[in-house]
Motif scaffolding. Structure first.
Motif, short mmCIF file in Angstrom:
data_model
loop_
_atom_site.label_atom_id
_atom_site.label_comp_id
_atom_site.label_asym_id
_atom_site.label_seq_id
_atom_site.Cartn_x
_atom_site.Cartn_y
_atom_site.Cartn_z
N TYR A 237 0.71 -1.13 -0.09
CA TYR A 237 0.00 -0.11 -0.08
C TYR A 237 0.99 1.14 0.00
O TYR A 237 2.12 1.19 0.39
N ASP A 238 0.29 2.40 -0.48
CA ASP A 238 1.01 3.68 -0.46
C ASP A 238 0.23 4.77 -0.07
O ASP A 238 0.78 5.79 0.10
N ASN A 239 -1.02 4.44 0.28
CA ASN A 239 -1.85 5.43 0.83
C ASN A 239 -2.01 5.19 2.49
O ASN A 239 -2.68 4.38 2.82
N PRO A 240 -1.36 6.38 3.21
CA PRO A 240 -1.43 6.09 4.61
C PRO A 240 -2.86 5.87 5.53
O PRO A 240 -3.12 5.06 6.36
N ASN A 241 -3.73 6.36 4.58
CA ASN A 241 -5.23 6.27 5.23
C ASN A 241 -5.70 4.62 4.97
O ASN A 241 -6.37 4.09 5.90
N ALA A 242 -5.31 4.10 3.71
CA ALA A 242 -5.62 2.70 3.72
C ALA A 242 -4.72 1.80 4.61
O ALA A 242 -5.17 0.84 5.18
N GLY A 243 -3.48 2.36 5.00
CA GLY A 243 -2.70 1.56 5.79
C GLY A 243 -3.37 1.51 7.36
O GLY A 243 -3.34 0.48 7.78
N LYS A 244 -4.16 2.56 7.75
CA LYS A 244 -4.70 2.67 9.01
C LYS A 244 -5.73 1.36 8.89
O LYS A 244 -5.94 0.70 10.07
N ILE A 245 -6.50 1.45 7.93
CA ILE A 245 -7.61 0.31 7.83
C ILE A 245 -6.93 -1.18 7.91
O ILE A 245 -7.36 -1.98 8.63
N TYR A 246 -5.93 -1.31 7.20
CA TYR A 246 -5.36 -2.38 7.13
C TYR A 246 -4.84 -3.04 8.59
O TYR A 246 -4.73 -4.17 8.93
N LYS A 247 -4.35 -2.07 9.11
CA LYS A 247 -3.48 -2.45 10.48
C LYS A 247 -4.65 -2.43 11.51
O LYS A 247 -4.55 -3.54 12.62
N LYS A 248 -5.84 -2.08 11.49
CA LYS A 248 -7.15 -2.32 12.20
C LYS A 248 -7.49 -4.14 11.95
O LYS A 248 -7.87 -4.71 13.07
N ILE A 249 -7.01 -4.57 10.75
CA ILE A 249 -7.52 -6.02 10.45
C ILE A 249 -6.35 -6.83 11.03
O ILE A 249 -6.51 -7.98 11.55
N GLY A 250 -5.09 -6.04 11.27
CA GLY A 250 -3.89 -7.00 11.74
C GLY A 250 -2.87 -6.98 11.12
O GLY A 250 -1.77 -7.58 11.36
N PHE A 251 -2.56 -6.33 9.98
CA PHE A 251 -1.40 -6.06 9.36
C PHE A 251 -0.30 -5.28 9.85
O PHE A 251 -0.65 -4.09 10.48
N GLU A 252 0.77 -5.64 9.71
CA GLU A 252 2.18 -4.77 10.31
C GLU A 252 2.97 -4.61 9.02
O GLU A 252 3.45 -5.37 8.46
N ASP A 253 3.67 -3.25 9.16
CA ASP A 253 4.46 -2.99 8.28
C ASP A 253 5.82 -3.80 8.51
O ASP A 253 6.41 -3.82 9.62
N ILE A 254 6.46 -4.45 7.37
CA ILE A 254 7.72 -5.18 7.61
C ILE A 254 8.84 -4.55 6.64
O ILE A 254 9.96 -5.13 6.77
N GLY A 255 8.64 -3.39 6.09
CA GLY A 255 9.63 -2.88 5.16
C GLY A 255 8.94 -2.14 4.05
O GLY A 255 7.75 -2.11 3.91
N LEU A 256 9.99 -1.93 2.95
CA LEU A 256 9.45 -1.22 1.85
C LEU A 256 9.82 -2.13 0.60
O LEU A 256 10.63 -2.86 0.84
N TRP A 257 8.81 -1.94 -0.43
CA TRP A 257 9.07 -2.59 -1.61
C TRP A 257 9.11 -1.55 -2.70
O TRP A 257 8.33 -0.75 -2.83
N THR A 258 10.12 -1.83 -3.60
CA THR A 258 10.15 -1.02 -4.77
C THR A 258 10.15 -1.47 -6.14
O THR A 258 10.57 -2.82 -6.36
N MET A 259 9.30 -1.19 -6.99
CA MET A 259 9.28 -1.56 -8.39
C MET A 259 9.68 -0.44 -9.48
O MET A 259 9.24 0.63 -9.22
N TYR A 260 10.60 -1.22 -10.26
CA TYR A 260 10.82 -0.16 -11.46
C TYR A 260 10.21 -0.59 -12.84
O TYR A 260 10.44 -1.84 -12.94
N ARG A 261 9.32 0.19 -13.20
CA ARG A 261 8.56 -0.56 -14.70
C ARG A 261 8.34 0.79 -15.49
O ARG A 261 8.29 1.82 -15.32
#
Length: 261
Positions: A237-261
């Motif tokens: 995810y890249d939207n902090p507001n979406a991140g808050k919803i995901y964390k309520k479900i039980g998700f935890e940040d474990i790092g950053l992921w980068t894509m070059y395309r």
């Protein structure tokens, strides 16, 4: 030493990748699904004194990279594998690993996008008041109708094929909710399911039905069901507001992921 991997390397490769099963979700899934000799897939490994310390996967024209130590792998040698005659390379991986490939003279990377990488390994109690359905192939056109109604979504001619193959091969599943007219109003999917984990994608709700908790309900149900079978569920995810919803479900940040395309 870097060399192409074969099924003879499978035990040591999987032991290496399973040290970080969430970050390596895509590589593990592609190996389990297609092995080492598919025409569209290749893998390379870097070895030091018999131990593997880095893996590069090529899936069609995209690459995914993983290593044990970001400061101890042959950046130039892996870059030489990916060189593509002045065509931007599609590369993804954990941000601190793949950033090592930036600004190399002979490697042109695609446009960079950085997202948060989150995982969930714990089920969350819920009371299902809505009727949640699991999509079949016959439901895909209605799911695409929903996605095409949402500005943030980008569907292509391949989207239907990808959803169909995921359902048929059991590498992904989609849960959805309908309104009284039988129209799909909210859906969420998994992709890249493997023996260890799955990736959440395609979270969407029709604009007229938002802020009612439908997506959260679907996500919680889907996460719980996947965790009956696997260790982790992951998402970008890249939207902090979406991140808050995901964390309520039980998700935890474990790092950053980068894509070059």
């Amino acid at each position: 030493m870097i060399r192409e991997l074969t099924e003879k390397d499978h035990p040591i490769v999987m032991d290496f990748l399973l040290q970080d099963p969430s970050i390596n979700l895509f590589i593990i899934g592609d190996i389990e699904a297609f092995g080492y000799h598919a025409s569209f897939q290749k893998l390379w490994g870097e070895f030091h004194e018999g131990d593997i310390n880095a893996v590069l996967l090529k899936y069609f024209e995209s690459y995914i990279f993983y290593c044990k130590d970001k400061n101890h792998f042959d950046v130039s040698a892996f870059a030489a594998i990916m060189e593509s005659n002045n065509t931007p390379v599609t590369l993804s991986g954990r941000t601190d690993f793949v950033e090592k490939f930036e600004n190399l003279p002979n490697l042109i990377l695609g446009t960079k996008k950085v997202t948060y990488f989150a995982q969930c390994g714990t089920k969350k109690e819920m009371q299902r008041t809505e009727t949640i359905k699991k999509a079949k192939v016959a439901d895909i056109d209605r799911i695409l109708t929903l996605q095409r109604s949402i500005d943030e979504f980008s569907t292509t001619d391949q989207t239907k094929n990808m959803l169909t193959k995921a359902i048929e091969a059991k590498t992904g599943r989609t849960y959805f909710l309908e309104n009284e007219k039988g129209e799909i109003i909210s859906s969420v999917s998994t992709t890249a399911e493997n023996s260890q984990s799955a990736m959440i994608v395609g979270v969407c709700t029709h604009k007229e039905y938002r802020n009612k908790g439908y997506a959260s309900t679907l996500m919680t149900a889907l996460v719980n069901d996947v965790l009956d079978e696997k260790q982790y569920v992951c998402l970008f995810y890249d939207n902090p507001n979406a991140g808050k919803i995901y964390k309520k479900i039980g998700f935890e940040d474990i790092g950053l992921w980068t894509m070059y395309r």
